[in-house]
Write a protein that holds these residues in place. Sequence first.
Motif, PDB file in Angstrom:
ATOM      1  N   LEU A 196      -4.108  90.487  19.516  1.00 55.64           N
ATOM      2  CA  LEU A 196      -3.579  90.966  18.076  1.00 55.64           C
ATOM      3  C   LEU A 196      -2.347  92.031  18.183  1.00 55.64           C
ATOM      4  O   LEU A 196      -2.177  92.896  17.511  1.00 55.64           O
ATOM      5  CB  LEU A 196      -4.868  91.672  17.454  1.00 55.64           C
ATOM      6  CG  LEU A 196      -5.953  90.618  17.210  1.00 55.64           C
ATOM      7  CD1 LEU A 196      -7.323  91.537  16.704  1.00 55.64           C
ATOM      8  CD2 LEU A 196      -5.602  89.670  16.245  1.00 55.64           C
ATOM      9  N   GLY A 197      -1.580  91.923  19.463  1.00 55.58           N
ATOM     10  CA  GLY A 197      -0.643  92.764  19.602  1.00 55.58           C
ATOM     11  C   GLY A 197      -0.823  93.883  20.270  1.00 55.58           C
ATOM     12  O   GLY A 197      -0.775  94.099  21.442  1.00 55.58           O
ATOM     13  N   GLU A 245     -16.491  84.585  13.020  1.00 57.95           N
ATOM     14  CA  GLU A 245     -15.782  84.483  11.985  1.00 57.95           C
ATOM     15  C   GLU A 245     -14.735  85.523  12.101  1.00 57.95           C
ATOM     16  O   GLU A 245     -15.137  86.721  12.206  1.00 57.95           O
ATOM     17  CB  GLU A 245     -16.488  84.431  10.729  1.00 57.95           C
ATOM     18  CG  GLU A 245     -15.660  84.162   9.417  1.00 57.95           C
ATOM     19  CD  GLU A 245     -16.544  84.029   8.277  1.00 57.95           C
ATOM     20  OE1 GLU A 245     -15.828  84.830   7.202  1.00 57.95           O
ATOM     21  OE2 GLU A 245     -17.615  83.847   7.959  1.00 57.95           O
ATOM     22  N   LEU A 246     -13.458  85.326  11.967  1.00 59.08           N
ATOM     23  CA  LEU A 246     -12.400  86.259  11.860  1.00 59.08           C
ATOM     24  C   LEU A 246     -12.118  86.648  10.443  1.00 59.08           C
ATOM     25  O   LEU A 246     -11.840  85.624   9.799  1.00 59.08           O
ATOM     26  CB  LEU A 246     -11.223  86.243  12.795  1.00 59.08           C
ATOM     27  CG  LEU A 246     -11.487  85.759  14.061  1.00 59.08           C
ATOM     28  CD1 LEU A 246     -10.369  85.015  14.815  1.00 59.08           C
ATOM     29  CD2 LEU A 246     -12.119  87.071  14.800  1.00 59.08           C
ATOM     30  N   ARG A 247     -12.047  87.978  10.016  1.00 57.11           N
ATOM     31  CA  ARG A 247     -11.632  88.248   8.583  1.00 57.11           C
ATOM     32  C   ARG A 247     -10.451  89.190   8.914  1.00 57.11           C
ATOM     33  O   ARG A 247     -10.618  90.537   9.546  1.00 57.11           O
ATOM     34  CB  ARG A 247     -12.682  89.063   7.760  1.00 57.11           C
ATOM     35  CG  ARG A 247     -14.124  88.080   7.582  1.00 57.11           C
ATOM     36  CD  ARG A 247     -14.949  88.755   6.792  1.00 57.11           C
ATOM     37  NE  ARG A 247     -16.183  87.615   6.517  1.00 57.11           N
ATOM     38  CZ  ARG A 247     -17.282  87.913   5.976  1.00 57.11           C
ATOM     39  NH1 ARG A 247     -17.509  89.282   5.562  1.00 57.11           N
ATOM     40  NH2 ARG A 247     -18.053  87.132   5.716  1.00 57.11           N
ATOM     41  N   VAL A 305      -8.551  93.480  11.824  1.00 55.02           N
ATOM     42  CA  VAL A 305      -9.062  92.220  11.906  1.00 55.02           C
ATOM     43  C   VAL A 305     -10.462  92.409  12.352  1.00 55.02           C
ATOM     44  O   VAL A 305     -11.027  93.140  13.312  1.00 55.02           O
ATOM     45  CB  VAL A 305      -8.665  91.235  13.030  1.00 55.02           C
ATOM     46  CG1 VAL A 305      -9.393  89.920  13.384  1.00 55.02           C
ATOM     47  CG2 VAL A 305      -7.111  90.949  12.869  1.00 55.02           C
ATOM     48  N   HIS A 306     -11.612  92.041  11.530  1.00 54.02           N
ATOM     49  CA  HIS A 306     -12.877  92.177  11.543  1.00 54.02           C
ATOM     50  C   HIS A 306     -13.813  90.923  12.289  1.00 54.02           C
ATOM     51  O   HIS A 306     -13.220  89.588  11.924  1.00 54.02           O
ATOM     52  CB  HIS A 306     -13.613  92.566  10.339  1.00 54.02           C
ATOM     53  CG  HIS A 306     -12.956  93.617   9.664  1.00 54.02           C
ATOM     54  ND1 HIS A 306     -13.145  94.865   9.773  1.00 54.02           N
ATOM     55  CD2 HIS A 306     -12.131  93.556   8.600  1.00 54.02           C
ATOM     56  CE1 HIS A 306     -12.445  95.640   9.133  1.00 54.02           C
ATOM     57  NE2 HIS A 306     -11.715  94.908   8.213  1.00 54.02           N
ATOM     58  N   LEU A 307     -14.424  91.213  13.227  1.00 53.39           N
ATOM     59  CA  LEU A 307     -15.350  90.029  13.757  1.00 53.39           C
ATOM     60  C   LEU A 307     -16.448  90.060  13.101  1.00 53.39           C
ATOM     61  O   LEU A 307     -17.459  91.109  13.201  1.00 53.39           O
ATOM     62  CB  LEU A 307     -15.388  90.340  15.438  1.00 53.39           C
ATOM     63  CG  LEU A 307     -14.198  90.698  15.994  1.00 53.39           C
ATOM     64  CD1 LEU A 307     -14.491  90.608  17.549  1.00 53.39           C
ATOM     65  CD2 LEU A 307     -13.380  89.640  16.149  1.00 53.39           C
ATOM     66  N   VAL A 335     -12.064  96.370  16.029  1.00 53.29           N
ATOM     67  CA  VAL A 335     -11.395  97.196  17.278  1.00 53.29           C
ATOM     68  C   VAL A 335     -10.140  97.589  16.722  1.00 53.29           C
ATOM     69  O   VAL A 335      -9.677  96.652  16.504  1.00 53.29           O
ATOM     70  CB  VAL A 335     -11.504  96.405  18.708  1.00 53.29           C
ATOM     71  CG1 VAL A 335     -10.914  97.374  19.845  1.00 53.29           C
ATOM     72  CG2 VAL A 335     -13.018  96.188  19.009  1.00 53.29           C
ATOM     73  N   SER A 336      -9.853  98.761  16.999  1.00 53.79           N
ATOM     74  CA  SER A 336      -8.429  99.138  16.592  1.00 53.79           C
ATOM     75  C   SER A 336      -7.857 100.407  17.539  1.00 53.79           C
ATOM     76  O   SER A 336      -8.418 101.110  18.154  1.00 53.79           O
ATOM     77  CB  SER A 336      -8.298  99.735  15.048  1.00 53.79           C
ATOM     78  OG  SER A 336      -8.791  98.882  14.082  1.00 53.79           O
ATOM     79  N   ALA A 337      -6.733 100.487  17.862  1.00 55.49           N
ATOM     80  CA  ALA A 337      -5.890 101.201  18.564  1.00 55.49           C
ATOM     81  C   ALA A 337      -5.039 102.035  17.977  1.00 55.49           C
ATOM     82  O   ALA A 337      -4.480 101.778  17.008  1.00 55.49           O
ATOM     83  CB  ALA A 337      -5.133 100.453  19.765  1.00 55.49           C
ATOM     84  N   TYR A 338      -4.985 103.499  18.302  1.00 58.52           N
ATOM     85  CA  TYR A 338      -4.317 104.321  17.858  1.00 58.52           C
ATOM     86  C   TYR A 338      -3.254 104.988  18.746  1.00 58.52           C
ATOM     87  O   TYR A 338      -3.652 105.381  19.921  1.00 58.52           O
ATOM     88  CB  TYR A 338      -5.139 105.686  16.899  1.00 58.52           C
ATOM     89  CG  TYR A 338      -6.029 105.021  16.086  1.00 58.52           C
ATOM     90  CD1 TYR A 338      -5.664 104.858  14.720  1.00 58.52           C
ATOM     91  CD2 TYR A 338      -6.983 104.280  16.358  1.00 58.52           C
ATOM     92  CE1 TYR A 338      -6.314 104.275  13.757  1.00 58.52           C
ATOM     93  CE2 TYR A 338      -7.896 103.765  15.440  1.00 58.52           C
ATOM     94  CZ  TYR A 338      -7.553 103.674  14.075  1.00 58.52           C
ATOM     95  OH  TYR A 338      -8.312 103.142  13.009  1.00 58.52           O
TER      96      TYR A 338
END
Length: 184
Positions: free
Chosen positions: A33-34, A45-47, A60-62, A71-74
């Motif tokens: 996801l970059g 399912e990906l949302r 992107v939610h699992l 999961v997100s990065a900052y």
Amino acid sequence: MKWFRRRNRDTPTPSGPYDVRDAPDDGVSRLDLGSVRIPVEPGTELRVELSPDHTEVRAVHLQTGLGQCTVSAYAASPAGGLWPEVCSDLLDLPPSMESARAERGEWGREIVGERDGMVIRFIGIDGPGWMVRGVAVTKPSSAAKIAAALRDIMRATIVVRGNDDLPDRTPLPITLPDEMARHL
């Protein structure tokens, strides 16, 4: 979760999440996801959550049978220390939660809250110039199982910080693989 083989006591536990420079060549299949590369169990399912003007991907939610993980990065200081600040903010009861408490987790403090009868767990880890945050949302009956699943996901996540000079707490950009982007 199914894609991880259970290890015996003599085998060390993986030490992720990993910075892309230190990522293992472990054969784990990850969704790129970059800014984050996350393992996704078959059948998940990906949302995709877009900005209001539909110009950028926010998350992107699992979605699993247990609930939802994100999961997100900052961006963060190379010295680290952003997650403790975020924990304090979450414990100040943001409007989105009815209650919040700290619990001890694998990487330190985890924040567990409730909203509309659902349990929300936040797990954060400071890395070199980044912080990765995982969020799980589920019914109370699945709270322990989804917490374990989120930890498995976080343990196998790879963070790609990039070289942009960004202020602390700036979300690192999420990009969708071409196939996913075409479906939008």
